[in-house]
Motif scaffolding. Structure first.
Motif, PDB file in Angstrom:
ATOM      1  N   GLY A  46      -4.478  -8.992   7.501  1.00 51.06           N
ATOM      2  CA  GLY A  46      -4.409  -8.590   8.958  1.00 51.06           C
ATOM      3  C   GLY A  46      -5.464  -7.609   9.037  1.00 51.06           C
ATOM      4  N   PHE A  47      -5.402  -6.516   7.987  1.00 49.72           N
ATOM      5  CA  PHE A  47      -6.616  -5.582   8.314  1.00 49.72           C
ATOM      6  C   PHE A  47      -7.750  -6.132   8.309  1.00 49.72           C
ATOM      7  CE2 PHE A  47      -9.732  -2.571   6.406  1.00 49.72           C
ATOM      8  CZ  PHE A  47      -9.374  -1.440   7.160  1.00 49.72           C
ATOM      9  N   VAL A  48      -8.129  -6.819   7.387  1.00 51.11           N
ATOM     10  CA  VAL A  48      -9.562  -7.830   7.066  1.00 51.11           C
ATOM     11  C   VAL A  48      -9.658  -8.784   8.455  1.00 51.11           C
ATOM     12  CG1 VAL A  48     -10.973  -9.204   5.947  1.00 51.11           C
ATOM     13  CG2 VAL A  48      -9.396  -7.745   4.771  1.00 51.11           C
ATOM     14  N   ALA A  49      -8.825  -9.443   8.904  1.00 51.51           N
ATOM     15  CA  ALA A  49      -8.962 -10.239  10.163  1.00 51.51           C
ATOM     16  C   ALA A  49      -9.081  -9.311  11.265  1.00 51.51           C
ATOM     17  CB  ALA A  49      -7.680 -11.046  10.323  1.00 51.51           C
ATOM     18  N   GLY A  50      -8.429  -8.380  11.454  1.00 54.14           N
ATOM     19  CA  GLY A  50      -8.898  -7.528  12.560  1.00 54.14           C
ATOM     20  C   GLY A  50     -10.215  -6.738  12.627  1.00 54.14           C
ATOM     21  N   LYS A  51     -10.405  -6.468  11.347  1.00 57.32           N
ATOM     22  CA  LYS A  51     -11.911  -5.919  11.340  1.00 57.32           C
ATOM     23  C   LYS A  51     -13.229  -6.754  11.592  1.00 57.32           C
ATOM     24  CE  LYS A  51     -14.521  -3.046   7.798  1.00 57.32           C
ATOM     25  NZ  LYS A  51     -14.553  -3.082   6.331  1.00 57.32           N
TER      26      LYS A  51
END
Length: 156
Positions: free
Chosen positions: A68-73
């Protein structure tokens, strides 16, 4: 009686033919490659430390890094460009360094050719695949099975 002999200055002797420059000299390419290494190294220091700071120090730190962190970034074009610049510069910087090592240590022209061919092919594949991943990454692909989607994706 002392015997004196004249010591020649370094590089004052005859230069071997394979080291002489001709009209089609590659001197400019090597100078530009040397300059690229210095500039890309400085830019990479900024990119890598910025990447590490955002990923490890901001927010919950390393514990927050997940899909999720990578997707949001990567939903933000700024971070896509940042990571793309880091990928391209790191690959080109490393490739140029390995190219220099191959030129220094591979004695035969054929060996040098094949080593550099493999190096350039690997570099091209990694740059193309990395660029595709950064720009085509979709954490919520359409028509995917609901059990395969992350929790933050809307239900189909």
């Amino acid at each position: 009686m002392a015997v004196t002999s004249e010591i020649q200055a370094p590089r004052s002797g005859r230069v071997a033919p394979k080291y002489t420059r001709h009209g089609s000299s590659r001197g400019n390419f090597e100078m530009l490659a040397w300059l690229f290494m210095r500039v890309s190294g400085l830019v990479l220091v900024v990119l890598v430390f910025g990447h590490l700071f955002v990923n490890l120090m901001v927010g919950e730190g390393v514990h927050a890094i997940d899909f999720g962190f990578v997707a949001g970034k990567w939903a933000d074009p700024f971070w896509q460009i940042w990571d793309l610049a880091m990928l391209w510069l790191a690959m080109l910087h490393g490739t140029n360094g390995v190219r220099t090592i191959i030129n220094d240590y591979a004695d035969k022209d054929g060996t040098r050719f094949w080593l550099k061919s493999v190096l350039y092919a690997a570099t091209a594949v990694i740059i193309v695949l990395g660029t595709l991943v950064i720009f085509t990454f979709d954490p919520c692909p359409p028509n995917a099975a609901a059990e395969l989607l992350p929790s933050f994706c809307p239900a189909p």
